[in-house]
Design an enzyme around this catalytic site. Sequence first.
Site, short mmCIF file in Angstrom:
data_model
loop_
_atom_site.label_atom_id
_atom_site.label_comp_id
_atom_site.label_asym_id
_atom_site.label_seq_id
_atom_site.Cartn_x
_atom_site.Cartn_y
_atom_site.Cartn_z
N ASP A 1 18.40 4.79 -27.03
CA ASP A 1 19.54 4.34 -27.70
C ASP A 1 20.63 4.66 -27.19
O ASP A 1 20.81 5.79 -26.61
CB ASP A 1 19.73 4.68 -29.16
CG ASP A 1 18.78 3.99 -30.07
OD1 ASP A 1 17.86 3.26 -29.44
OD2 ASP A 1 18.73 4.18 -31.37
N ASP A 2 21.64 4.11 -27.36
CA ASP A 2 23.05 4.41 -26.95
C ASP A 2 23.65 3.97 -25.31
O ASP A 2 24.76 4.54 -25.13
CB ASP A 2 23.41 5.76 -27.21
CG ASP A 2 23.44 5.98 -28.68
OD1 ASP A 2 23.17 4.96 -29.61
OD2 ASP A 2 23.62 7.06 -29.22
N HIS B 1 17.58 9.10 -26.84
CA HIS B 1 18.61 8.63 -26.38
C HIS B 1 18.90 8.59 -24.95
O HIS B 1 18.26 9.45 -24.11
CB HIS B 1 19.83 9.22 -27.14
CG HIS B 1 19.78 9.10 -28.51
ND1 HIS B 1 18.76 9.92 -29.45
CD2 HIS B 1 20.63 8.10 -29.27
CE1 HIS B 1 19.23 9.53 -30.69
NE2 HIS B 1 20.05 8.44 -30.48
#
Length: 268
Positions: free
Chosen positions: A74-75, A219
């Site tokens: 993610d991100d 992440h």
Amino acid sequence: MKRNNIVILYSLLILILLVTACSPLKKPENTTDPLAKEDVPLPIHDKYKRGQNIPGKLYWAGSAEDKKVALTFDDGPEDHWTPKILAILKEKNVKATFFVIGKQAQAYPAMLQKIDAEGHVIGNHTLDHTSLITLDKQAIAKELEECSSIIHSITGKTPKLVRPPFGFHNENVDSVIYSKNQFIILWSVDTDDWKGFDSATVKERVIPKMKNGYIVLQHDGVNPHLEGSVEALPAIIDELKKQGYSFVTIPELLELPPYEETDFDRID
């Protein structure tokens, strides 16, 4: 005479009733036996009825029948952690799913193209990582649509997979996403790698907890504390492979389409 006729009539009625009562009942010829497996196929989503899953809408894990695991990041994208993760995945011949922030994709379009070119799947993680539960439906739709638009402008693909920031969702969020025929993808194992755990801790948060069909959250965003997570990734992959797990993307794990199929979307 009349009396004799009545007696005969009653006798015939009694005889008919006796014969009917003693005869075995026959099924209508066209009736299907509900217990016959070949006549009653299992509902298509049955294998995904697991925990909090809402098959066809929301998933936190895949089927418990299959020894598969999906890595998700993610991100991102960005230019420090994303290339390191891509290099490890390429070396290990593993495909993953990246839930990207629209503004990050806009800032690092070449990295988003690299994710796509190397066979990984791209999902929607909103325009700027806003908590969607704080917004009304119109604002929720805008966050998702602008992220999708950026991804499409760079890759030519519009994601059908959505991961709400922090995993937060409510009735409004669900309603907007489902109205677009898109899917909410959560996770089964959270590394909490953004907290800066060392590699040993990250491994301990994944390997002992692994079960068939699990989705792992890591992440690759702008965060100085992801070194332990990236260092742990090769060992996580190697150990789970030794245990017999195969690594797949979210669409492969859940049998879902990754992108919208429109005249403007080319899926290679």
